[in-house]
Scaffold this motif. Sequence first.
Motif, PDB file in Angstrom:
ATOM      1  N   GLY A   1       0.788  -1.223   0.000  1.00 35.11           N
ATOM      2  CA  GLY A   1       0.000   0.000   0.000  1.00 35.11           C
ATOM      3  C   GLY A   1       0.819   1.271   0.000  1.00 35.11           C
ATOM      4  N   LEU A   2       2.146   1.159  -0.019  1.00 36.63           N
ATOM      5  CA  LEU A   2       2.989   2.350   0.075  1.00 36.63           C
ATOM      6  C   LEU A   2       3.156   3.071  -1.257  1.00 36.63           C
ATOM      7  N   GLY A   3       2.975   2.355  -2.370  1.00 37.59           N
ATOM      8  CA  GLY A   3       3.195   2.990  -3.654  1.00 37.59           C
ATOM      9  C   GLY A   3       4.636   2.964  -4.104  1.00 37.59           C
ATOM     10  N   ARG A   4       5.469   2.207  -3.425  1.00 40.17           N
ATOM     11  CA  ARG A   4       6.851   2.009  -3.834  1.00 40.17           C
ATOM     12  C   ARG A   4       7.158   0.525  -3.718  1.00 40.17           C
ATOM     13  N   PRO A   5       8.183   0.011  -4.373  1.00 41.16           N
ATOM     14  CA  PRO A   5       8.517  -1.403  -4.216  1.00 41.16           C
ATOM     15  C   PRO A   5       8.897  -1.715  -2.773  1.00 41.16           C
ATOM     16  N   GLY A   6       8.479  -2.892  -2.312  1.00 44.39           N
ATOM     17  CA  GLY A   6       8.797  -3.306  -0.951  1.00 44.39           C
ATOM     18  C   GLY A   6       9.143  -4.780  -0.895  1.00 44.39           C
ATOM     19  N   ARG A   7       9.965  -5.158   0.080  1.00 45.33           N
ATOM     20  CA  ARG A   7      10.351  -6.550   0.256  1.00 45.33           C
ATOM     21  C   ARG A   7      10.354  -6.910   1.733  1.00 45.33           C
ATOM     22  N   VAL A   8       9.980  -8.151   1.998  1.00 51.98           N
ATOM     23  CA  VAL A   8      10.071  -8.709   3.349  1.00 51.98           C
ATOM     24  C   VAL A   8      11.053  -9.864   3.299  1.00 51.98           C
TER      25      VAL A   8
ATOM     26  N   VAL B   1       9.413  -1.068  20.728  1.00 58.15           N
ATOM     27  CA  VAL B   1       8.023  -0.647  20.894  1.00 58.15           C
ATOM     28  C   VAL B   1       7.867   0.875  20.856  1.00 58.15           C
ATOM     29  N   PHE B   2       8.938   1.581  20.517  1.00 56.51           N
ATOM     30  CA  PHE B   2       8.889   3.042  20.459  1.00 56.51           C
ATOM     31  C   PHE B   2       9.114   3.489  19.013  1.00 56.51           C
ATOM     32  N   PRO B   3       8.041   3.638  18.207  1.00 59.04           N
ATOM     33  CA  PRO B   3       8.208   3.950  16.786  1.00 59.04           C
ATOM     34  C   PRO B   3       8.902   5.282  16.532  1.00 59.04           C
ATOM     35  N   ASP B   4       8.650   6.293  17.353  1.00 56.29           N
ATOM     36  CA  ASP B   4       9.288   7.592  17.137  1.00 56.29           C
ATOM     37  C   ASP B   4      10.798   7.486  17.313  1.00 56.29           C
ATOM     38  N   LEU B   5      11.226   6.732  18.321  1.00 58.30           N
ATOM     39  CA  LEU B   5      12.666   6.561  18.532  1.00 58.30           C
ATOM     40  C   LEU B   5      13.300   5.775  17.394  1.00 58.30           C
ATOM     41  N   LEU B   6      12.610   4.742  16.921  1.00 64.06           N
ATOM     42  CA  LEU B   6      13.153   3.946  15.827  1.00 64.06           C
ATOM     43  C   LEU B   6      13.254   4.782  14.557  1.00 64.06           C
ATOM     44  N   LEU B   7      12.240   5.595  14.273  1.00 66.92           N
ATOM     45  CA  LEU B   7      12.280   6.431  13.074  1.00 66.92           C
ATOM     46  C   LEU B   7      13.414   7.450  13.169  1.00 66.92           C
ATOM     47  N   ALA B   8      13.599   8.036  14.352  1.00 65.02           N
ATOM     48  CA  ALA B   8      14.685   9.001  14.526  1.00 65.02           C
ATOM     49  C   ALA B   8      16.049   8.331  14.360  1.00 65.02           C
ATOM     50  N   ALA B   9      16.178   7.101  14.857  1.00 59.50           N
ATOM     51  CA  ALA B   9      17.442   6.382  14.726  1.00 59.50           C
ATOM     52  C   ALA B   9      17.721   6.009  13.279  1.00 59.50           C
ATOM     53  N   LEU B  10      16.679   5.719  12.514  1.00 59.20           N
ATOM     54  CA  LEU B  10      16.854   5.349  11.112  1.00 59.20           C
ATOM     55  C   LEU B  10      17.153   6.546  10.221  1.00 59.20           C
ATOM     56  N   ASP B  11      16.876   7.760  10.684  1.00 54.64           N
ATOM     57  CA  ASP B  11      17.029   8.928   9.812  1.00 54.64           C
ATOM     58  C   ASP B  11      18.445   9.057   9.259  1.00 54.64           C
ATOM     59  N   PRO B  12      19.513   8.897  10.064  1.00 52.21           N
ATOM     60  CA  PRO B  12      20.863   8.967   9.483  1.00 52.21           C
ATOM     61  C   PRO B  12      21.132   7.855   8.479  1.00 52.21           C
ATOM     62  N   VAL B  13      20.515   6.700   8.662  1.00 50.14           N
ATOM     63  CA  VAL B  13      20.676   5.595   7.724  1.00 50.14           C
ATOM     64  C   VAL B  13      20.025   5.945   6.394  1.00 50.14           C
TER      65      VAL B  13
ATOM     66  N   LEU C   1       5.798   1.781   8.680  1.00 50.67           N
ATOM     67  CA  LEU C   1       6.294   1.764   7.305  1.00 50.67           C
ATOM     68  C   LEU C   1       5.811   2.984   6.534  1.00 50.67           C
ATOM     69  N   THR C   2       4.616   3.460   6.832  1.00 51.27           N
ATOM     70  CA  THR C   2       4.119   4.682   6.189  1.00 51.27           C
ATOM     71  C   THR C   2       5.000   5.872   6.552  1.00 51.27           C
ATOM     72  N   SER C   3       5.426   5.931   7.811  1.00 51.56           N
ATOM     73  CA  SER C   3       6.316   7.019   8.242  1.00 51.56           C
ATOM     74  C   SER C   3       7.672   6.926   7.557  1.00 51.56           C
ATOM     75  N   VAL C   4       8.197   5.720   7.435  1.00 48.15           N
ATOM     76  CA  VAL C   4       9.479   5.523   6.753  1.00 48.15           C
ATOM     77  C   VAL C   4       9.373   5.924   5.290  1.00 48.15           C
ATOM     78  N   ASP C   5       8.296   5.516   4.649  1.00 41.56           N
ATOM     79  CA  ASP C   5       8.064   5.848   3.239  1.00 41.56           C
ATOM     80  C   ASP C   5       8.048   7.356   3.036  1.00 41.56           C
ATOM     81  N   LYS C   6       7.374   8.063   3.903  1.00 43.11           N
ATOM     82  CA  LYS C   6       7.298   9.525   3.797  1.00 43.11           C
ATOM     83  C   LYS C   6       8.673  10.148   3.938  1.00 43.11           C
ATOM     84  N   ARG C   7       9.445   9.672   4.916  1.00 39.71           N
ATOM     85  CA  ARG C   7      10.783  10.246   5.131  1.00 39.71           C
ATOM     86  C   ARG C   7      11.709   9.928   3.960  1.00 39.71           C
ATOM     87  N   MET C   8      11.607   8.730   3.398  1.00 37.26           N
ATOM     88  CA  MET C   8      12.422   8.386   2.236  1.00 37.26           C
ATOM     89  C   MET C   8      12.118   9.309   1.068  1.00 37.26           C
TER      90      MET C   8
END
Length: 436
Positions: free
Chosen positions: A55-62, A219-231, A274-281
């Motif tokens: 549902g993200l509108g971009r290619p995805g893999r699990v 269990v803390f999505p905001d912290l995980l998203l912030a940590a992924l931002d430099p990646v 994943l929606t938050s990650v997609d937006k940041r990407m």
Amino acid sequence: MTDGTRGGDTPGGDTRGWDGERLAEIAGRYGTPVHVLDIARAERAADDLLAALGGLGRPGRVYYSVKTNYLPYLLERFAGRGLGADVVSGYELRAALRAGFAPRDIVFNGPVKTEDELALAVRESVRVNIDGEHEIAALERAAASAGVTAEVGLRLFPGVPVATSSDPAFVAAAERTAVRGRFGWPTGSQELERVVGAIRAAPHLRLTAVHAHLGSQIVFPDLLLAALDPVLAEAARLGVREVNIGGGFGVPGILRPRGSDRSPGPGLDPAAFLTSVDKRMAELGLADAVVACEPGRLLVSDAMCLLTRVMSRKELPDSRWLILDAGHHIAPWTGTGEVHRFQPVGRDFSPDLVPWSLAGPLCYEADIHAPDSDLPADLNVGDLLVMHDSGAYALGRSNNFIRMRAGVVAIEGERADVVWRAETDEDVFRFAVAPS
């Protein structure tokens, strides 16, 4: 209050959708301890995650994390469901190939990969996420020998914690652990630049992906998203085609205390995250890049439960014990780092709850599942308990210290089949060699 054998609300908790009567029948037929795998639960979890990515509108893999549960029956079902595989050893790679995962859908991670394992990955066209600088030369040799250009990924870490607590000691420890990461290279560092340069200088390698796995039971999505931002920022700078954000998505069925905190929050919602990650990407210019993840616990944790019987009951002046036939040899994470829910099935139980200490059968003082668990007062020898959420790491981390490993019975519709047999004496001693 409903009858515990029918899977409704019972003293000590509910059966969380499991059929209590059927669990009791399985325990009676196959003995205890025994894991029960509900394959429909695992497949639903996989389908839900694939739908969220779709549902993200971009290619995805699990990429399913094979180390989480390497049961061949489960791997084959996930391969048939359209998942890829994340492997961290040569034998996991071979297991994934045997299970039917397409080589292009397998990623080889991990801090140690032998030269033979790397050569196998190159021959099979399996992408390797580089975690050690020496891997670059080994992969170049293997790719040159095979006459191919091998796609590789690169593991990164941002040095940012993904868990917090009201306990200052826990916060300080989490910050130290995050900065001292031993997997991959720190974002924005000279070390990372050196490794990227070495990959790009190798004529038979092509850097196409970055990868980060930042923890377990997050269990803390905001912290995980912030940590992924430099990646994500490094991925945009390097111009890679795939960004693997790792796994570790927390599930609601277990509790992992953070210092003095006993309630770290519910499980992480993967679709929302994943929606938050997609937006940041998209904001970083990664509009066309593949977003990938490598969950394990999210897919299998509550797809398995562990059936165990009360073998001994002790009521002492300062303690009340139930000794079970399942211990840390088949559930090594309970009590030490995770709190799992136990619930009785098989008969009607008293509505009166009392705190029981739950221990395993090992002659080992740390074999304790829970120091206090509110369960029926009339629990006694022979009664059956369900330990929920045994799907993650039950097989790979089990051992035969004092007692032997348990089997797995898979249920699907009306079928119940042994898909992993219990260990025997012959299994335990099959490596013995008489001196010549």
